[in-house]
Write a protein that holds these residues in place. Structure first.
Motif, mmCIF file in Angstrom:
data_model
loop_
_atom_site.group_PDB
_atom_site.id
_atom_site.type_symbol
_atom_site.label_atom_id
_atom_site.label_comp_id
_atom_site.label_asym_id
_atom_site.label_seq_id
_atom_site.Cartn_x
_atom_site.Cartn_y
_atom_site.Cartn_z
ATOM 1 N N SER A 102 -3.968 4.921 -0.412
ATOM 2 C CA SER A 102 -4.666 3.613 -0.606
ATOM 3 C C SER A 102 -3.682 2.496 -0.050
ATOM 4 O O SER A 102 -2.613 2.886 0.422
ATOM 5 N N THR A 103 -3.867 1.279 -0.436
ATOM 6 C CA THR A 103 -3.282 0.198 -0.061
ATOM 7 C C THR A 103 -1.837 0.398 -0.872
ATOM 8 O O THR A 103 -1.920 0.966 -1.962
ATOM 9 N N PRO A 104 -0.774 -0.354 -0.566
ATOM 10 C CA PRO A 104 0.438 -0.187 -1.321
ATOM 11 C C PRO A 104 0.525 -0.498 -2.719
ATOM 12 O O PRO A 104 1.097 -0.086 -3.664
ATOM 13 N N ALA A 105 -0.377 -1.370 -3.112
ATOM 14 C CA ALA A 105 -0.468 -2.093 -4.439
ATOM 15 C C ALA A 105 -1.691 -2.355 -5.131
ATOM 16 O O ALA A 105 -1.981 -3.766 -5.127
ATOM 17 N N PRO A 141 7.552 1.333 -1.410
ATOM 18 C CA PRO A 141 7.307 2.369 -0.097
ATOM 19 C C PRO A 141 8.451 1.796 0.976
ATOM 20 O O PRO A 141 8.594 0.403 1.055
ATOM 21 N N GLU A 142 9.035 2.731 1.361
ATOM 22 C CA GLU A 142 9.640 2.401 2.717
ATOM 23 C C GLU A 142 8.811 1.898 3.757
ATOM 24 O O GLU A 142 7.783 2.117 4.097
ATOM 25 N N GLY A 143 9.484 0.925 4.760
ATOM 26 C CA GLY A 143 8.809 0.281 5.400
ATOM 27 C C GLY A 143 7.980 1.395 6.664
ATOM 28 O O GLY A 143 8.763 2.261 7.122
ATOM 29 N N LYS A 144 6.971 0.829 6.939
ATOM 30 C CA LYS A 144 6.219 1.975 7.758
ATOM 31 C C LYS A 144 5.091 1.095 8.546
ATOM 32 O O LYS A 144 4.762 0.171 7.666
ATOM 33 N N ARG A 145 4.700 1.453 9.454
ATOM 34 C CA ARG A 145 3.398 0.688 10.323
ATOM 35 C C ARG A 145 2.087 0.896 9.637
ATOM 36 O O ARG A 145 1.792 2.153 9.496
ATOM 37 N N ARG A 146 1.687 0.015 9.008
ATOM 38 C CA ARG A 146 0.258 0.318 8.232
ATOM 39 C C ARG A 146 -0.755 -0.005 9.094
ATOM 40 O O ARG A 146 -0.569 -0.569 10.191
ATOM 41 N N LYS A 147 -2.040 0.254 8.918
ATOM 42 C CA LYS A 147 -3.181 0.024 9.216
ATOM 43 C C LYS A 147 -4.338 -0.709 8.484
ATOM 44 O O LYS A 147 -3.923 -0.398 6.998
ATOM 45 N N PRO A 148 -5.328 -1.467 8.822
ATOM 46 C CA PRO A 148 -6.407 -1.900 7.700
ATOM 47 C C PRO A 148 -7.000 -0.788 7.307
ATOM 48 O O PRO A 148 -7.074 0.349 7.683
ATOM 49 N N MET A 149 -7.127 -1.118 6.040
ATOM 50 C CA MET A 149 -7.773 0.031 4.906
ATOM 51 C C MET A 149 -8.963 -0.568 4.281
ATOM 52 O O MET A 149 -8.671 -1.348 3.280
ATOM 53 N N GLY A 150 -10.171 0.120 4.398
ATOM 54 C CA GLY A 150 -11.270 -0.282 3.522
ATOM 55 C C GLY A 150 -11.447 -1.759 3.296
ATOM 56 O O GLY A 150 -11.875 -2.453 2.511
ATOM 57 N N SER A 185 -6.761 -6.023 5.115
ATOM 58 C CA SER A 185 -5.867 -5.969 6.471
ATOM 59 C C SER A 185 -4.386 -5.643 6.320
ATOM 60 O O SER A 185 -3.891 -5.517 4.991
ATOM 61 N N VAL A 186 -3.642 -5.402 7.294
ATOM 62 C CA VAL A 186 -2.220 -5.329 7.141
ATOM 63 C C VAL A 186 -1.593 -6.395 6.377
ATOM 64 O O VAL A 186 -0.601 -6.061 5.685
ATOM 65 N N TRP A 187 -1.823 -7.670 6.824
ATOM 66 C CA TRP A 187 -1.286 -8.773 6.173
ATOM 67 C C TRP A 187 -1.505 -8.867 4.613
ATOM 68 O O TRP A 187 -0.538 -9.018 4.055
#
Length: 327
Positions: free
Chosen positions: A198-201, A264-273, A276-278
């Motif tokens: 999922s998204t981080p939070a 969560p540790e820094g990781k390269r995320r991608k848009p989800m559902g 956006s990453v921002w």
């Protein structure tokens, strides 16, 4: 409902709320049954009285029981009331017979989390609509009706205090939880069992001073949810998401209420559902802004070795001794 081993412990965590709702259903069903029996007996007595008034010559010509339904406004109202109460009782019995499925919702992949929850709450609202119809039928039987659904937006404050909880399974990409703020009232509880990443939070935007919000690795991490006497929502997430508990009972200050267990540790995320990453970065920043990240564990200090008094005296004597002439 798909099989998910997390559903059973999630229902157990909310057992106090599910049992309270079941008990309310059972009590109301009993009250309706008692009312119907009393009014039914009154109808029989009225029919007997009418039969006596008509006399023996009308016994084979007029059905006294049928005639009593038309013998005055009170009789007609009572008949309509009994019909309404029967419909209401059937509706409550149908809900009670659903068992645990009553509190379980599965959001199909690509489906709307908000719509799925709203729909189930509308179905559960039928219990309150039936109770309302029962009370109205006793006062004005010909005006009472049993609604098939009652949206959460139309529940009273008292009804929201009796709100049954829900356990919802949903894909991480479909876990758009912000809209669930519409239901965070009374004592409504909700556990989201997220499938996959999922998204981080996803729950952080639901945090308010009186709402318990938690993200955990398993259902055991959501145990405070069932104990809180107010609205609350929890989610079981993967390691790629933050883990925290916002507990309104922990204090008045936000940092006191907000405990961050993992970021969560820094990781390269991608848009989800559609997030956006921002927006995902903003979720994490909001978690950090509301609480204090866990401090790194301090390195363990080496234990102090006790000094032998004799060794200490010998060391002092050596500092005073003149060893230049020693040969």
């Amino acid at each position: 409902m798909p099989s998910d081993e997390r559903i059973k412990p999630a229902l157990e965590a909310l057992s106090a709320q599910t049992q309270a709702f079941r008990s309310a259903l059972a009590v109301t069903i009993d009250q309706m049954s008692a009312y119907a029996s009393t009014q039914g007996a009154a109808e029989e007595q009225r029919a007997d009285m009418i039969a006596m008034e008509l006399g023996p010559f009308a016994a084979n010509l007029v059905d006294a029981s049928e005639f009593s339904h038309y013998a005055g406004e009170t009789a007609a109202t009572t008949t309509q009331a009994l019909s309404t109460v029967k419909k209401a009782q059937d509706a409550l019995t149908e809900l009670a017979n659903k068992g645990d499925e009553l509190f379980m919702v599965d959001v199909k992949s690509g489906g709307s989390l908000w719509h799925s929850v709203a729909q189930r709450l509308g179905e559960l609202g039928r219990a309150f609509a039936s109770a309302r119809a029962f009370e109205l039928a006793k006062v004005n039987g010909d005006k009472a009706e049993v609604a098939d659904t009652l949206p959460f937006s139309q529940w009273s404050s008292r009804e929201r205090r009796l709100a049954p909880p829900l356990v919802v399974t949903v894909d991480g990409a479909d876990c758009r939880a912000n809209g669930l703020a519409d239901f965070m009232d009374g004592t409504f509880k909700l556990i989201l069992l997220i499938r996959g990443e999922s998204t981080p939070a996803p729950l952080v935007r639901l945090i308010t001073p009186g709402t318990l919000v938690a993200q955990a690795a398993d259902v055991a991490g959501l145990k405070s949810l069932g104990k809180w006497d107010g609205p609350g929502i929890g989610a079981v997430v993967l390691d790629s998401a933050a883990r925290f508990v916002h507990d309104p009972a922990a204090g008045f200050d936000t940092t006191a209420r907000m405990k961050i267990n993992q970021l969560p540790e820094g990781k390269r995320r991608k848009p989800m559902g559609g997030v956006s990453v921002w927006q995902q970065a903003e979720e994490l920043l909001q978690v950090q802004a509301l609480g204090k990240a866990p401090e790194p564990e301090a390195a363990a200090e080496e234990p102090e070795v006790p000094v032998n008094p004799a060794d200490k005296l010998a060391a002092w004597l050596l500092t005073r001794a003149d060893l230049e002439d020693a040969g």
